[in-house]
Scaffold this motif. Structure first.
Motif, PDB file in Angstrom:
ATOM      1  N   SER A 160       0.818  -1.209   0.000  1.00  0.00           N
ATOM      2  CA  SER A 160       0.000   0.000   0.000  1.00  0.00           C
ATOM      3  C   SER A 160       0.853   1.260   0.000  1.00  0.00           C
ATOM      4  N   SER A 161       1.963   1.230   0.733  1.00  0.00           N
ATOM      5  CA  SER A 161       2.839   2.404   0.783  1.00  0.00           C
ATOM      6  C   SER A 161       3.582   2.612  -0.526  1.00  0.00           C
ATOM      7  N   ARG A 162       3.869   1.525  -1.248  1.00  0.00           N
ATOM      8  CA  ARG A 162       4.617   1.635  -2.509  1.00  0.00           C
ATOM      9  C   ARG A 162       3.722   2.058  -3.674  1.00  0.00           C
ATOM     10  N   THR A 163       2.444   1.756  -3.625  1.00  0.00           N
ATOM     11  CA  THR A 163       1.563   2.137  -4.724  1.00  0.00           C
ATOM     12  C   THR A 163       1.214   3.624  -4.696  1.00  0.00           C
ATOM     13  N   ALA A 164       1.635   4.336  -3.662  1.00  0.00           N
ATOM     14  CA  ALA A 164       1.365   5.777  -3.600  1.00  0.00           C
ATOM     15  C   ALA A 164       2.055   6.517  -4.740  1.00  0.00           C
ATOM     16  N   THR A 165       3.154   5.952  -5.238  1.00  0.00           N
ATOM     17  CA  THR A 165       3.875   6.547  -6.363  1.00  0.00           C
ATOM     18  C   THR A 165       3.889   5.540  -7.503  1.00  0.00           C
TER      19      THR A 165
ATOM     20  N   LEU B 249       1.269  -3.333  -7.882  1.00  0.00           N
ATOM     21  CA  LEU B 249       1.843  -2.196  -8.597  1.00  0.00           C
ATOM     22  C   LEU B 249       1.318  -2.090 -10.025  1.00  0.00           C
ATOM     23  N   LEU B 250       1.150  -3.210 -10.705  1.00  0.00           N
ATOM     24  CA  LEU B 250       0.639  -3.152 -12.067  1.00  0.00           C
ATOM     25  C   LEU B 250      -0.832  -2.732 -12.079  1.00  0.00           C
TER      26      LEU B 250
ATOM     27  N   PHE C 286      -2.124   0.676 -13.896  1.00  0.00           N
ATOM     28  CA  PHE C 286      -3.118   0.617 -14.968  1.00  0.00           C
ATOM     29  C   PHE C 286      -4.309   1.517 -14.653  1.00  0.00           C
ATOM     30  N   LYS C 287      -4.849   1.401 -13.444  1.00  0.00           N
ATOM     31  CA  LYS C 287      -6.027   2.208 -13.094  1.00  0.00           C
ATOM     32  C   LYS C 287      -5.675   3.685 -13.009  1.00  0.00           C
ATOM     33  N   HIS C 288      -4.486   3.994 -12.516  1.00  0.00           N
ATOM     34  CA  HIS C 288      -4.067   5.390 -12.398  1.00  0.00           C
ATOM     35  C   HIS C 288      -3.999   6.050 -13.767  1.00  0.00           C
TER      36      HIS C 288
END
Length: 229
Positions: free
Chosen positions: A111-116, A144-145, A149-151
């Motif tokens: 969760s902390s890594r998907t912030a960026t 992460l993928l 993708f959603k971002h």
């Protein structure tokens, strides 16, 4: 089915790009693609194992008895010794509370890594969205993928049809089964059927990213047959 196999290195990226443009690709990815984004490799999970053991005194005591050592903090008992880590993971997997603690810790890290957004995952997401990568088989638990993708595109990578397969577990579904590094991998029958069906259409590229192929079951039942085709 797969006319070329490439392990991505700097010298081969252009060649890979040309092959994908001509043939499209199926991607198999492991922890190496997530390392730059701050996720651990399989050999770097020891701190999470220590935490799970320290959170479960009965399990830690059991491990200390097996190892014939005094009961101390898991970091001291297990350290980074591969044999001890393997045994620790086996015990953690066998205990529901400890396993939940392990998965919860990894999911918090995820969760902390998907912030960026991760650049490699963002570029892979673009290839999936553009139809150049038609299937992704991820042996990672991280998201992460999915986040990349959603971002970028505003909907889930599997929102319209299944493009991403995660046979070893998923931080978005921590209650489901996870395969730990000490265990043999697994390949769902539906995935093998899907990939086999692609062989009836035309050849495509098999692109392996950040996956060491040390899992015998995966190498023999997924990668080798596809590479030969």
């Amino acid at each position: 089915m797969f006319e070329r196999i490439f392990e991505v290195r700097a010298s081969s990226i252009n060649l890979v790009a040309q092959e994908i443009r001509a043939s499209d690709a199926v991607v198999v990815m492991g922890a190496g693609i997530s390392f730059a984004a701050g996720m651990p490799l399989a050999g770097q999970l020891s701190p999470l194992a220590w935490h799970a053991l320290d959170s479960n005194s009965n399990l830690l005591n059991q491990l200390c008895v097996e190892l014939g050592v005094n009961v101390e903090a898991a970091k001291t008992v297990v350290g980074d010794d591969p044999t001890k880590i393997k045994r620790a993971l086996m015990l953690i997997k066998s205990d529901e509370t400890a396993f939940k603690s392990f998965k919860r810790s990894f999911c918090d890290l995820d969760s902390s890594r998907t912030a960026t957004p991760s650049k490699p995952h963002t570029e892979l997401a673009r290839l999936v969205h553009g139809g150049k990568v038609i299937e992704v088989v991820s042996f990672n638990w991280d998201t992460l993928l999915e986040y990349a993708f959603k971002h970028r595109f505003g909907f889930e990578i599997n929102g319209q049809t299944t493009k991403l397969w995660k046979p070893h577990g998923d931080c978005r579904n921590p209650e489901q089964e996870w395969v730990l590094p000490h265990e043999d991998g697994s390949i769902p029958a539906a995935l093998l059927e899907r990939l086999s069906s692609l062989a009836t259409v035309r050849p495509r590229v098999l692109l392996i990213i950040g996956y060491a192929e040390k899992d015998t079951l995966v190498a023999e039942n997924l990668i080798a047959p596809l590479a030969n085709r």
